[in-house]
Design a protein around this motif. Sequence first.
Motif, PDB file in Angstrom:
ATOM      1  N   GLY A  11       0.818  -1.207   0.000  1.00 23.09           N
ATOM      2  CA  GLY A  11       0.000   0.000   0.000  1.00 23.09           C
ATOM      3  C   GLY A  11       0.844   1.246   0.000  1.00 23.09           C
ATOM      4  O   GLY A  11       2.079   1.185   0.039  1.00 23.09           O
ATOM      5  N   THR A  15       0.069   4.345   5.414  1.00 20.82           N
ATOM      6  CA  THR A  15      -1.310   3.835   5.493  1.00 20.82           C
ATOM      7  C   THR A  15      -1.488   2.945   6.723  1.00 20.82           C
ATOM      8  O   THR A  15      -2.489   2.249   6.845  1.00 20.82           O
ATOM      9  CB  THR A  15      -1.693   3.008   4.238  1.00 20.82           C
ATOM     10  N   THR A 152      -5.046   1.516   1.700  1.00 20.90           N
ATOM     11  CA  THR A 152      -5.100   2.882   1.167  1.00 20.90           C
ATOM     12  C   THR A 152      -5.723   3.799   2.228  1.00 20.90           C
ATOM     13  O   THR A 152      -6.367   3.332   3.164  1.00 20.90           O
ATOM     14  CB  THR A 152      -5.974   2.994  -0.112  1.00 20.90           C
ATOM     15  N   ASP A 186       3.961   8.632  -3.517  1.00 17.99           N
ATOM     16  CA  ASP A 186       2.861   7.872  -4.159  1.00 17.99           C
ATOM     17  C   ASP A 186       3.116   7.814  -5.658  1.00 17.99           C
ATOM     18  O   ASP A 186       3.029   6.766  -6.277  1.00 17.99           O
ATOM     19  CB  ASP A 186       1.511   8.594  -3.992  1.00 17.99           C
ATOM     20  N   ASP A 207      -9.469   0.491   2.820  1.00 21.30           N
ATOM     21  CA  ASP A 207      -9.297   1.944   2.958  1.00 21.30           C
ATOM     22  C   ASP A 207      -9.506   2.259   4.434  1.00 21.30           C
ATOM     23  O   ASP A 207     -10.603   2.083   4.962  1.00 21.30           O
ATOM     24  CB  ASP A 207     -10.326   2.687   2.091  1.00 21.30           C
TER      25      ASP A 207
END
Length: 227
Positions: A11, A15, A152, A186, A207
Amino acid sequence: MIDKITIAIDGFSSTGKSTIAKALAKQLGYIYVDTGAMYRAVTLFAMNYGLVSSHNFDWKALENRLSSITLTFKFNPDLGFAEMFLNGDNVEKEIRTLEVSQLVSKVSAISSVRRKLVLVQQEMGKYKGIVMDGRDIGTVVFPDAEIKLFMTASADTRAQRRYKELIAKGDVVSYEEILQNVVERDHLDSTRKDSPLIKADDAIEIDNSDLGLKEQFDKIYALIKKK
Ligand code: DC
């Protein structure tokens, strides 16, 4: 006896991969490996030898010196996790600075660096019973892992978390530079040619922008029990 499995957690940065990975490893009696720490340690090595900075990167010289880098993890019972050692020195603190975060994506884009570290990671996980987190664990390091998670959270949530961590450690940083670093990493990590950060087809996406640690843990632990 229950067969041991491999848990791959990938990820974006900050996170909370390592927090959940540590909790799972503790609960299951598994080994936890933070592969980001290994890329950070190679970056620190390159910084110490003047091979990388914000304006230069002599990746060929780094390649030539790769064989002189030895990375080891040593379990620290007081902390409850293994600390990163670079050529015999404990670098756990040094590798967590913003400066290292700002240079690590350049270093981790180099294929020879990745090849070296992936081999070490595969060796560590050959008997399973491992929780490993990173960017390419479910896609490259352990494509056959029984459990693959892809974490995420919004960039803002992640930058807030990172900012609080660094401030708590006494680092002098601004929220804006942390957010910029999160967004830049990212981009670099997901667009590099070799082993970019992508969700494996069979990974479960989580998430956690609005999920607490307990909720995440329970959700993931239920998945593991099913396996
Ligand atoms: O997990 P982390 O933020 O400490 O990782 C630092 C950097 O290392 C990340 O921005 C990209 C790189 N990395 C990688 O390329 N592959 C991995 N398996 C783990 C980390």
